[in-house]
Structure formats: C-alpha cells, structure tokens
Enzyme design. Structure first.
Site, PDB file in Angstrom:
ATOM      1  N   HIS A 118       0.800  -1.235   0.000  1.00 25.42           N
ATOM      2  CA  HIS A 118       0.000   0.000   0.000  1.00 25.42           C
ATOM      3  C   HIS A 118       0.830   1.281   0.000  1.00 25.42           C
ATOM      4  CE1 HIS A 118      -3.701  -2.399   1.641  1.00 25.42           C
ATOM      5  NE2 HIS A 118      -3.478  -2.604   0.364  1.00 25.42           N
ATOM      6  N   ALA A 231       0.693  -8.995  19.130  1.00 22.37           N
ATOM      7  CA  ALA A 231       1.720  -9.555  18.232  1.00 22.37           C
ATOM      8  C   ALA A 231       3.092  -9.651  18.894  1.00 22.37           C
ATOM      9  CB  ALA A 231       1.804  -8.702  16.970  1.00 22.37           C
TER      10      ALA A 231
HETATM   11  P1  OAD Z   1      -7.151  -2.935  10.353  1.00 18.77           P
HETATM   12  O1  OAD Z   1      -7.201  -1.737  11.221  1.00 18.77           O
HETATM   13  O2  OAD Z   1      -8.301  -3.178   9.456  1.00 18.77           O
HETATM   14  O3  OAD Z   1      -6.976  -4.226  11.262  1.00 18.77           O
HETATM   15  C1  OAD Z   1      -6.039  -4.285  12.303  1.00 18.77           C
HETATM   16  C2  OAD Z   1      -6.086  -5.673  12.888  1.00 18.77           C
HETATM   17  O4  OAD Z   1      -5.082  -5.770  13.875  1.00 18.77           O
HETATM   18  C3  OAD Z   1      -7.410  -6.024  13.570  1.00 18.77           C
HETATM   19  O5  OAD Z   1      -7.821  -7.314  13.141  1.00 18.77           O
HETATM   20  C4  OAD Z   1      -7.071  -6.040  15.063  1.00 18.77           C
HETATM   21  O6  OAD Z   1      -7.799  -7.025  15.760  1.00 18.77           O
HETATM   22  C5  OAD Z   1      -5.601  -6.419  15.010  1.00 18.77           C
HETATM   23  N1  OAD Z   1      -4.792  -5.956  16.149  1.00 18.77           N
HETATM   24  C6  OAD Z   1      -4.906  -4.822  16.871  1.00 18.77           C
HETATM   25  N2  OAD Z   1      -3.935  -4.732  17.799  1.00 18.77           N
HETATM   26  C7  OAD Z   1      -3.172  -5.838  17.669  1.00 18.77           C
HETATM   27  C8  OAD Z   1      -2.005  -6.338  18.324  1.00 18.77           C
HETATM   28  N3  OAD Z   1      -1.402  -5.678  19.313  1.00 18.77           N
HETATM   29  N4  OAD Z   1      -1.500  -7.526  17.907  1.00 18.77           N
HETATM   30  C9  OAD Z   1      -2.090  -8.229  16.906  1.00 18.77           C
HETATM   31  N5  OAD Z   1      -3.192  -7.813  16.250  1.00 18.77           N
HETATM   32  C10 OAD Z   1      -3.718  -6.634  16.615  1.00 18.77           C
HETATM   33  O7  OAD Z   1      -5.759  -2.861   9.565  1.00 18.77           O
HETATM   34  P2  OAD Z   1      -5.340  -3.611   8.218  1.00 18.77           P
HETATM   35  O8  OAD Z   1      -5.863  -4.988   8.170  1.00 18.77           O
HETATM   36  O9  OAD Z   1      -3.888  -3.396   8.063  1.00 18.77           O
HETATM   37  O10 OAD Z   1      -5.442   0.442   3.423  1.00 18.77           O
HETATM   38  O11 OAD Z   1      -6.100  -2.730   7.158  1.00 18.77           O
HETATM   39  C11 OAD Z   1      -5.918  -3.026   5.814  1.00 18.77           C
HETATM   40  C12 OAD Z   1      -5.933  -1.756   5.003  1.00 18.77           C
HETATM   41  O12 OAD Z   1      -7.121  -1.017   5.278  1.00 18.77           O
HETATM   42  C13 OAD Z   1      -4.823  -0.785   5.334  1.00 18.77           C
HETATM   43  O13 OAD Z   1      -3.605  -1.067   4.692  1.00 18.77           O
HETATM   44  C14 OAD Z   1      -5.384   0.505   4.847  1.00 18.77           C
HETATM   45  C15 OAD Z   1      -6.753   0.380   5.479  1.00 18.77           C
HETATM   46  O14 OAD Z   1      -7.740   1.199   5.025  1.00 18.77           O
HETATM   47  C16 OAD Z   1      -5.239   1.539   2.679  1.00 18.77           C
HETATM   48  O15 OAD Z   1      -4.939   2.608   3.184  1.00 18.77           O
HETATM   49  C17 OAD Z   1      -5.390   1.286   1.223  1.00 18.77           C
END
Ligand code: OAD
Length: 246
Positions: A118, A231
């Site tokens: 991204h 994590a």
């Molecule tokens: P999200 O914010 O959608 O998801 C974050 C995930 O991390 C969730 O499933 C939480 O449960 C988990 N989480 C939170 N704290 C944690 C920890 N300490 N250890 C392990 N897991 C934890 O973020 P992404 O999946 O990265 O795209 O989102 C995908 C994309 O959506 C991003 O790259 C961005 C966003 O809109 C663009 O900007 C194109």
C-alpha cells in the site's frame, strides 16, 4: 479455532516463510489501526480522506489528514514484533515480508526486503509526471507540497481506495504466497482486497496459515491455527517454540 501452536515444526520445516502484516503489528508502537475500537475509520470516513476523488475535491483536507498521521507515526518506534521479523529475515534462508502498512516501522526495525503493498507515508509522488521521492521532513501546514520536477501538486505515495495496487508488487506478493510453506498473518483484519486474498492463496497451495491477532477475523475459520494476543507476545512465543525444536 484458537489452538496452541503445533510445535513439531523446526526452522527447516517452515520455509519458505511469508510474514504478511497489517496495522495491528504497529498498534503496540502507538500507531492507530484502521478498524475496531479507536481505529481511524471509526470516526472518519475513508471516502473523504483516502480516495482519488477526495483528493481531487479537497487536497488540503486530505493532506491535513496525512500530515497528522505522519506527525503521530513520526513519534513511534518499532516494537519487538517488528524487530523479530527483521531478525527472521537475517536468520532464515527463504523469508518474505509483505506488508499493508505505510508507517515505515518495518524498515526502522531493520527489515530490508519488504513488499509494500500500500505504499509509504514517507514518500510523495507527483499527480502529473512520474516523479516519486522520499519526503521525511515535516510538511508545511499552510502549503500543498509540489513536485520538484514539474511543480504540479504532490500526493502521498500510498494506495487509496479505488486504486489498483502496483502490478509488479502484487505479482511478487502472489508468487511468494503461492510458493510458501508457512504464512504468518499478523495484525490484519483481512478485509481489504486484493491483499486479503494472499492468505487464501497460500492456503490453496497447501501452506500452513497461522494467524496472530488480538481478535477473530474472517480469516480465523480458515487458518490452520490462530494465536490470539498482542503480536509482540504471540510472535515471540511462536518463534521461541520453533527454536526449542531445532
Ligand atoms: P485494520 O485496522 O483493518 O486491522 C487491524 C487488525 O489488527 C485487527 O484485526 C485487530 O484485531 C488487530 N490488532 C490490533 N492490535 C493488535 C495487536 N497488538 N497484535 C495483533 N493484532 C492486533 O488494519 P489492516 O488490516 O492493516 O489500506 O487494514 C488493511 C488496510 O485497510 C490498510 O492497509 C489501509 C486500510 O484502510 C489503505 O490505506 C489502502
């Protein structure tokens, strides 16, 4: 399905290894995630801030959002999970890091080969010509950044909703996913396509998919096992268990 890790594998058995990360890996560094409690998209609309049409409509508003994110993230340090992935890159012969994160914390932790699906918050690109450049310095509040080559409006070098991923990057990530023996899926809600297909691609090619997340996600039911927790703790636990088998 939340089970303790199967500890029969050794370092040889898990390779090629792919680590696929999302915002959750940076949460313990103080970087806001996108979804869930306190997530960026809880109080803001992605359509207003992270789409090409939002930028065309109001570049000041979009840049304000990105300047704010750069300020917040600029004060964050990589955590033990970022550092452990950098160590794995050194220790393993066949390791690929694929990230959806734009925060730069994997690089700060020492990872060298990273597929940035991204883009990067710390790079800018021109809206007109092909120029792309590193721009770590703070951006002035009152002016819109301009291209150093043609003076056109600059934008963050990130992928916005509705935009395609860079083809070569996506192809490289898909190839790594399709050939890996193990995929660690760390801190992603596994909702945003096409990135979210990667774990399923790995699975359909017989890889073992291991999810590390504080919560359940749409991937949880398909993962071979799912380790719940932050994590920094779960990744170390998994890695230490492997060392003990070696
Ligand atoms: P999200 O914010 O959608 O998801 C974050 C995930 O991390 C969730 O499933 C939480 O449960 C988990 N989480 C939170 N704290 C944690 C920890 N300490 N250890 C392990 N897991 C934890 O973020 P992404 O999946 O990265 O795209 O989102 C995908 C994309 O959506 C991003 O790259 C961005 C966003 O809109 C663009 O900007 C194109």
């Amino acid at each position: 399905m939340t089970q303790p890790p199967r500890n029969r594998e050794t370092i040889e058995h898990i390779q090629p290894l792919v680590a696929f990360t999302g915002a959750g890996i940076s949460a313990e560094s103080g970087v806001p995630t996108f979804r869930g409690e306190g997530g960026l998209w809880e109080q803001r609309r992605a359509q207003d801030l992270a789409t090409p049409s939002a930028f065309a409509r109001d570049p000041q508003l979009v840049w304000r959002f990105y300047r704010w994110r750069r300020n917040v993230i600029g004060g964050c340090l990589p955590n033990a999970a970022h550092r452990l992935l950098a160590e794995m890159e050194q220790r393993l012969e066949d390791f690929t890091l694929i990230t959806q994160n734009v925060d730069g914390l994997h690089e700060s932790a020492g990872s060298q080969n990273i597929l940035h699906l991204h883009g990067s918050l710390w790079r800018l690109r021109c809206t007109r010509c092909a120029a792309r450049w590193e721009g770590r310095d703070s951006l002035r509040e009152d002016t819109l950044p301009r291209c150093p080559e043609c003076s056109s409006l600059a934008r963050p070098d990130v992928v916005w909703f509705g935009e395609p991923l860079e083809l070569q990057l996506l192809a490289d990530a898909q190839r790594a996913a399709a050939r890996c023996r193990t995929m660690l899926v760390i801190g992603t809600s596994a909702l945003v396509q096409p990135a979210a297909q990667l774990p399923m691609l790995a699975k359909s090619n017989s890889a073992q998919v291991i999810e590390l997340n504080v919560d359940r996600t749409p991937l949880t039911a398909h993962a071979d096992y799912s380790i719940q927790g932050p994590a920094t703790i779960t990744l170390k636990k998994w890695w230490d268990a492997l060392q003990n088998q070696a």
